[in-house]
Design an enzyme around this catalytic site. Structure first.
Site, PDB file in Angstrom:
ATOM      1  N   ASP A   7       0.841  -1.186   0.000  1.00 43.16           N
ATOM      2  CA  ASP A   7       0.000   0.000   0.000  1.00 43.16           C
ATOM      3  C   ASP A   7       0.887   1.251   0.000  1.00 43.16           C
ATOM      4  OD1 ASP A   7      -2.408   1.471   0.213  1.00 43.16           O
ATOM      5  OD2 ASP A   7      -2.190   1.600   2.391  1.00 43.16           O
ATOM      6  N   ASP A   9      -0.354   5.036   1.097  1.00 42.37           N
ATOM      7  CA  ASP A   9      -0.595   5.964   2.207  1.00 42.37           C
ATOM      8  C   ASP A   9      -0.627   5.240   3.542  1.00 42.37           C
ATOM      9  OD1 ASP A   9      -1.087   8.604   0.827  1.00 42.37           O
ATOM     10  OD2 ASP A   9      -2.504   7.322  -0.248  1.00 42.37           O
ATOM     11  N   THR A  40      -2.996   0.867  -4.817  1.00 41.53           N
ATOM     12  CA  THR A  40      -3.793   1.885  -4.158  1.00 41.53           C
ATOM     13  C   THR A  40      -5.252   1.815  -4.584  1.00 41.53           C
ATOM     14  OG1 THR A  40      -4.098   4.276  -3.826  1.00 41.53           O
ATOM     15  CG2 THR A  40      -3.198   3.589  -5.941  1.00 41.53           C
ATOM     16  N   ASP A 199      -1.488  -0.673   6.154  1.00 39.31           N
ATOM     17  CA  ASP A 199      -1.627  -0.008   7.457  1.00 39.31           C
ATOM     18  C   ASP A 199      -3.047  -0.063   7.988  1.00 39.31           C
ATOM     19  OD1 ASP A 199      -2.484   1.848   5.344  1.00 39.31           O
ATOM     20  OD2 ASP A 199      -2.734   3.284   6.985  1.00 39.31           O
ATOM     21  N   THR A 203      -9.026  -2.878   5.372  1.00 41.88           N
ATOM     22  CA  THR A 203      -8.893  -2.855   3.906  1.00 41.88           C
ATOM     23  C   THR A 203      -7.733  -3.736   3.467  1.00 41.88           C
ATOM     24  OG1 THR A 203      -7.598  -0.797   4.020  1.00 41.88           O
ATOM     25  CG2 THR A 203      -9.969  -0.600   3.656  1.00 41.88           C
TER      26      THR A 203
END
Length: 248
Positions: A7, A9, A40, A199, A203
């Site tokens: 990922d 962000d 993303t 993080d 998800t």
């Protein structure tokens, strides 16, 4: 050698600023030759846009490493019948759909596709709801409701169409396992030899869990240690940040 899905962000960047150590981690993967997908849910930027975004923060990777929910949505639609789409979204999503052979139209579309756009308006909602009510398939790039600064995201834009029609969209992006399989297919990889780094328990880690991947949670973003026990699944590994990962 493990395939890696990572990922952006909360793992590599915070508001376009480098999370310390993430540049060295990604560069190590590239040097080792690990097949890498930087994944993303954000459908508004192209692979080149994302390459420039990470490059500005000090992470140098090829454009081919990036995979977005817009790309996965185009891939999903090629497995469905029909090639006409009414699209609510920005240029990156439209670009991927054109490349996949779709026609953008507001005349009897086969699909209503929702991404993200700052120009969202009443007419878009009206047309989308009417087409969905008339039988168009309702597809959305991702279920995220908002960004870090509470800017409306795809899930929020789908909400009025859902309320009007009583129909829910198929969400292509995380936590759907579809985007994981699509990303793996893009590098000819298989789930049993792939690790996903994220993080967010709900998800990234859930998507990896559902797709049968080894999972790594970093606590440099959304989910913290106290959040792990709130979910009925657990990551395989937990690290404070990407720079600390030593299992790849």
């Amino acid at each position: 050698m493990k395939n890696v899905i990572c990922d952006i962000d909360g793992v590599l960047l915070h508001n376009n600023k480098l999370i310390p150590g993430s540049d060295k981690f990604i560069h190590r993967l590239v040097e080792q030759g690990n097949p890498l997908v930087i994944l993303t849910n954000y459908p508004v930027q192209t692979g080149k846009d994302l390459q420039n975004r990470l490059g500005s923060a000090g992470i140098q990777v090829p454009e081919s490493c990036f995979y977005t929910s817009a790309m996965a949505t185009a891939d999903f639609l090629t497995h469905q019948e029909g090639n006409k789409a009414f699209v609510i979204g920005e240029g990156a999503l439209i670009h991927e759909l054109y490349n996949a052979g779709f026609t953008m139209t507001d005349i009897n579309p086969d699909f209503v596709i929702v991404g993200e756009t700052r120009s969202y308006n009443w007419e878009m909602i009206h047309k989308a709801a009417r087409f969905v009510a008339q039988g168009a398939q309702f597809i959305a790039t991702n279920p995220d409701t908002h960004g870090p600064s509470f800017s409306p995201a795809c899930g929020a834009m789908c909400a009025p169409i859902e309320r009007i029609t009583g129909k829910k969209p198929f969400f292509v992006g995380k936590p759907s396992s579809w985007i994981i399989r699509s990303a793996l297919n893009s590098i000819n990889a298989h789930s049993e030899n792939t690790v996903i780094i994220g993080d967010n328990m709900r998800t990234d880690i859930l998507a990896g869990f559902q797709a049968g991947l080894e999972t790594i949670l970093v606590t440099s973003g959304v989910s913290q240690l106290e959040d792990i026990d709130k979910e009925p699944f657990r990551p395989n590994h937990i690290f404070a940040c990407a720079g600390d990962i030593d299992v790849i």
